[in-house]
Design a protein around this motif. Structure first.
Motif, mmCIF file in Angstrom:
data_model
loop_
_atom_site.group_PDB
_atom_site.id
_atom_site.type_symbol
_atom_site.label_atom_id
_atom_site.label_comp_id
_atom_site.label_asym_id
_atom_site.label_seq_id
_atom_site.Cartn_x
_atom_site.Cartn_y
_atom_site.Cartn_z
ATOM 1 N N LYS A 59 1.104 -1.184 0.127
ATOM 2 C CA LYS A 59 -0.022 0.049 -0.055
ATOM 3 C C LYS A 59 0.830 1.494 0.030
ATOM 4 O O LYS A 59 0.359 2.230 -0.691
ATOM 5 N N ARG A 60 1.869 1.287 0.672
ATOM 6 C CA ARG A 60 2.917 2.440 0.740
ATOM 7 C C ARG A 60 3.618 2.724 -0.517
ATOM 8 O O ARG A 60 3.670 3.700 -1.073
ATOM 9 N N LEU A 61 3.897 1.632 -1.472
ATOM 10 C CA LEU A 61 4.377 1.646 -2.689
ATOM 11 C C LEU A 61 3.427 2.241 -3.653
ATOM 12 O O LEU A 61 3.741 3.225 -4.368
ATOM 13 N N ILE A 62 2.156 1.753 -3.500
ATOM 14 C CA ILE A 62 1.107 2.334 -4.389
ATOM 15 C C ILE A 62 0.910 3.736 -4.031
ATOM 16 O O ILE A 62 0.758 4.643 -4.994
ATOM 17 N N ALA A 63 0.954 4.140 -2.905
ATOM 18 C CA ALA A 63 0.577 5.435 -2.317
ATOM 19 C C ALA A 63 1.742 6.405 -2.792
ATOM 20 O O ALA A 63 1.457 7.548 -3.327
ATOM 21 N N GLU A 64 2.966 6.006 -2.844
ATOM 22 C CA GLU A 64 4.138 6.866 -3.319
ATOM 23 C C GLU A 64 4.249 6.856 -4.887
ATOM 24 O O GLU A 64 5.547 7.397 -5.223
ATOM 25 N N GLY A 65 3.450 6.067 -5.616
ATOM 26 C CA GLY A 65 3.488 6.178 -7.069
ATOM 27 C C GLY A 65 4.590 5.105 -7.570
ATOM 28 O O GLY A 65 5.001 5.290 -8.854
ATOM 29 N N GLY A 66 4.972 4.293 -6.830
ATOM 30 C CA GLY A 66 6.124 3.346 -7.372
ATOM 31 C C GLY A 66 5.484 2.136 -7.794
ATOM 32 O O GLY A 66 6.465 1.354 -8.436
ATOM 33 N N ALA A 67 4.014 1.930 -7.806
ATOM 34 C CA ALA A 67 3.565 0.616 -8.359
ATOM 35 C C ALA A 67 2.999 0.839 -9.842
ATOM 36 O O ALA A 67 2.465 2.002 -10.005
ATOM 37 N N LYS A 68 3.412 -0.518 -10.670
ATOM 38 C CA LYS A 68 2.707 -0.332 -11.912
ATOM 39 C C LYS A 68 2.029 -1.567 -12.451
ATOM 40 O O LYS A 68 2.616 -2.747 -12.006
ATOM 41 N N LEU A 69 1.081 -1.566 -13.184
ATOM 42 C CA LEU A 69 0.434 -2.701 -13.543
ATOM 43 C C LEU A 69 0.433 -2.607 -14.945
ATOM 44 O O LEU A 69 0.044 -1.589 -15.677
ATOM 45 N N ASN A 70 1.286 -3.498 -16.015
ATOM 46 C CA ASN A 70 1.442 -3.647 -17.226
ATOM 47 C C ASN A 70 1.885 -2.161 -17.531
ATOM 48 O O ASN A 70 1.547 -1.557 -18.676
ATOM 49 N N ASP A 71 2.889 -1.558 -17.141
ATOM 50 C CA ASP A 71 3.729 -0.318 -17.163
ATOM 51 C C ASP A 71 2.825 0.863 -17.023
ATOM 52 O O ASP A 71 3.218 2.021 -17.377
ATOM 53 N N GLU A 72 1.655 0.562 -16.376
ATOM 54 C CA GLU A 72 0.820 1.748 -16.205
ATOM 55 C C GLU A 72 0.793 2.085 -14.505
ATOM 56 O O GLU A 72 0.723 1.134 -13.771
#
Length: 434
Positions: A388-401
């Motif tokens: 959740k922290r990774l997603i909140a900080e903008g570091g998570a991608k799904l199929n490069d999005e």
């Protein structure tokens, strides 16, 4: 064999002493020129022994896991060089000492393992050594004894009477493995306090069984090694030696062998060849030259040429490091496949054939599975909170999005086409349905 009075006293030489001494033996020359040397109990005496004939040398490894990680690789490379220069490596397995626990560098006692689990771990660790060393019955072939074979036969009263009198509490308290734990006011059990006696006994026993003359290890093992050298000299009346390496940290001060995703294991069933390759590819610029010398067999002049590269060209040095280190651990084909996948992922924006892949069943996914769970299952995040922290900080991608919502669900239909997860710019994984 020398009389006790003729034995050279143990010396704790300074690093400058090590570097000014000019070794005559090939092994010590390599140790010195490539940055392996820290302290030696008798450098000149060891040099003479290495010239005179085959020197059996050992490092002990406790079986706390079914693989070793990169933090042990500097010791493995020492054994590899020992064998390549005409000597005999002994990879001692701590089937007995694993039940006690080495207090060196530890803040707390080690969890107790069953004999069955220790033996399973030893089998896994043997797979690591078989990649770096040649085992067999020849004069310079590696052997892998288990100290449980002799330690578990000891009569404790006889052991204390015969060997305990050669150790003083005053001296034992002075060694860092004990002193630092006490200085931090961390508990040190009597069980652990016995460890250095047992390790010293190992050296003496290996000297009896294999003619072992040398113990190698990290500088945090200096006290244990000195005890073993001293005991073997007193009881067996023969000259033996200890040689330590510097404790290795990365340029940013972090511990060698760890990454954001956890330990960098040397067995592929613990860590894929691609992830292993990526660890070396992500080496800090300031560490490239040092790591090339320690963890590859590239010629020194080539190591220095690569380390001198600047700007974007330093990436060529990192790729050379990653390829050489991965080829030794996993084979040349795995190194080439990892490099090809990296180029596909980073330079062309593709998926790559060698990315870590997890396979889920339809039951695992059901009506949908959260992206947070996928990041945890893929190993890109240690926990749901971390994901959740990774997603909140903008570091998570799904199929490069980029993914912005931690509640995002992924359907079986999406995964049927295979999806790519990314944590930052350098860590990726694929997810597919079985």
């Amino acid at each position: 064999m020398k009389s006790p009075s003729a034995l050279t006293p143990i010396q704790n030489r300074t690093e400058s002493d090590q570097m000014t001494y000019k070794p005559k033996s090939e092994f010590l020359h390599i140790m010195q020129s490539r940055g392996f040397m820290s302290d030696c109990t008798d450098l000149e005496g060891l040099d003479e022994a290495l010239i005179a004939g085959v020197v059996p040398g050992y490092i002990g490894f406790d079986a706390t896991a079914d693989s070793l990680h990169v933090g042990s690789l500097i010791q493995i490379m020492m054994l590899r060089w020992l064998q390549k220069t005409g000597h005999k490596p002994i990879t001692l397995m701590g089937g007995g000492t694993t039940k006690i626990g080495d207090p060196s560098g530890k803040d707390e006692s080690r969890p107790q393992l069953t004999t069955e689990k220790i033996n399973e771990n030893i089998a896994g660790i043997r797979k690591v050594f078989s990649k770096y060393l040649e085992f067999g019955d020849g004069e310079t072939d590696a052997v892998q004894p288990n100290n449980a074979d002799w330690l578990e036969q000891l009569n404790y009263i006889d052991f204390l009477r015969d060997y305990g009198r050669h150790f003083t509490i005053n001296r034992m308290l002075s060694f860092d493995s004990v002193k630092l734990r006490l200085d931090r006011e961390q508990p040190l059990t009597f069980l652990e306090f016995n460890y250095m006696l047992l390790q010293a006994y190992d050296f003496m026993e290996l000297n009896n069984r294999f003619g072992c003359m040398l113990q190698l290890g990290g500088s945090d093992q200096w006290g244990n090694i000195v005890n073993g050298v001293d005991l073997t000299r007193r009881i067996n009346r023969t000259s033996v030696f200890g040689l330590t390496t510097p404790l290795l940290t990365k340029a940013d001060g972090s511990k060698m062998g760890k990454s954001a995703a956890g330990a960098i294991w040397l067995n592929e069933d613990r860590l894929s060849a691609y992830e292993f390759w990526q660890f070396w590819r992500n080496t800090l610029d300031a560490d490239v030259g040092k790591f090339l010398k320690l963890f590859t067999e590239l010629p020194l002049d080539e190591c220095e040429r690569l380390a001198a590269l600047e700007g974007a060209e330093i990436n060529d040095a990192k790729i050379a490091l990653a390829n050489a280190a991965t080829a030794m651990a996993h084979g040349e084909a795995a190194a080439q496949a990892a490099e090809a996948t990296a180029r596909e992922v980073f330079e062309k924006g593709g998926v790559g054939d060698d990315l870590p892949t997890i396979t889920l069943s339809s039951e695992d996914i059901g009506d949908g599975i959260s992206l947070v769970q996928l990041f945890v299952k893929s190993g890109l995040s240690k926990s749901g909170k971390d994901a959740k922290r990774l997603i909140a900080e903008g570091g998570a991608k799904l199929n490069d999005e980029a993914v912005k919502e931690s509640g995002r669900m992924v359907s079986a239909i999406e995964i049927a086409a295979t999806i790519k997860l990314s944590a930052g710019k350098k860590r990726h994984a694929l997810v597919k349905i079985d």
